[in-house]
Write an enzyme that holds these catalytic residues in place. Sequence first.
Site, short mmCIF file in Angstrom:
data_model
loop_
_atom_site.label_atom_id
_atom_site.label_comp_id
_atom_site.label_asym_id
_atom_site.label_seq_id
_atom_site.Cartn_x
_atom_site.Cartn_y
_atom_site.Cartn_z
N TYR A 6 52.27 44.68 87.29
CA TYR A 6 53.17 44.21 88.34
C TYR A 6 54.42 45.07 88.46
CZ TYR A 6 50.36 39.91 88.41
OH TYR A 6 49.35 39.00 88.51
N LYS A 26 42.42 42.89 76.37
CA LYS A 26 41.15 43.52 76.75
C LYS A 26 41.00 44.80 75.93
CE LYS A 26 37.40 43.46 79.31
NZ LYS A 26 36.32 42.49 79.04
N ASP A 28 38.35 37.74 79.06
CA ASP A 28 37.24 37.08 79.74
C ASP A 28 36.69 35.92 78.92
OD1 ASP A 28 36.60 39.10 77.97
OD2 ASP A 28 34.98 39.95 79.16
N ASP A 47 49.30 35.51 84.17
CA ASP A 47 49.38 34.93 85.52
C ASP A 47 48.10 34.17 85.83
OD1 ASP A 47 50.13 34.32 88.08
OD2 ASP A 47 50.14 36.37 88.82
N ASP A 67 47.40 29.83 85.56
CA ASP A 67 46.93 29.09 86.73
C ASP A 67 45.64 28.33 86.42
OD1 ASP A 67 49.04 29.81 88.29
OD2 ASP A 67 47.99 31.32 89.45
#
Length: 361
Positions: free
Chosen positions: A146, A195, A227, A251, A255
């Site tokens: 970001y 990851k 994942d 993020d 959610d």
Amino acid sequence: MNYKIALIPGDGIGPEIVREATKVLDKIGELHGHSFSYTEVLMGGISIDKTGVPLTEEALNTAKASDSVLLGAVGGNVGQSNWYTLPPNLRPEAGLLAIRKGLNLYANIRPAVLFDELKGACPLKDELIEGGFDFVVMRELTGGLYFGERHTTTENGIRKATDTLTYDEVEIRRIAKWAFEIARKRNKKVCSVDKANVLDSSRLWRNVVKEVAKEYEDVELSDMLVDNCAMQLVKDPKQFDVILTENMFGDILSDEASMVTGSIGMLASASLGDTKLGLYEPSHGSAPDIAGQNKANPIATILSVAMMLRYSFDLEVEADKIEAAIKSVLQKGYRTIDIMSEGKTLVGTIEMGDLIVNELV
């Protein structure tokens, strides 16, 4: 004591939910001998309309001069608002990124708690949520994709976009320390999500987190690929205590966590740095489709106020009192439309705020 709070009502339902949160704060002040003074600050779409930018330098300076910041929500419907015809750095959400960066708020704390009274709203099977769950997503907030270098070019007639994911060990170490400190006050478990099987940034992340863990031998550390974590949140959310992860992963996972609690309207959020100054906001968006209709759920914003009292002002008793008041209102069967179920009493934004205030004694 008087606490100076910068209020950012923002867009959509933001002004409505912030109004209810300040009612709760004022009642707490009345009961415990505190006072809260508010300075309203423009940010997001409303700031674009009035100043041409999503966050002015003046607004940022007002926030910096405050003891804490309370935010409602920013933004609108992407396909319906002229705000989204502007360059990305002038859109409403750019104001949010700018204030986080300007206040050096690099640690985002998002609790995910399933209230017993709202089990029926949870999409997971009953056997997976028996006894409820209570975990925290600790998200790094000012680094990663970001905030990395980005550009779009055309090569041989083909458009190409590049986003850069960068972390240094200082950024990783400071957010990791936050995670371990919070875990010490909870169930002493940190799950670091990355990851590392693919990304260099994740391999550095994993190594630095393990270095920090040596300073917290009383806290259990585990590693999990992002994942797998996304799947485990649905399979067994009770296994988690503190989830530590980078900006984009955080993020997405926060959610997802909000939905397994039954409603994003129930989730609070705190963004913190190296000082007591924090930015507190609900995890949900501006919901422009229901703005001004007395339908918004103010509980996430009110829970964010409880986090403000706890993390910025060290007022644990007062924070506990707000959380207990919310639980009591839910136990009595009152619901906003997003958490409504059969046999419960439907109330609006204002009524829910008043009910919570009335439980504060």
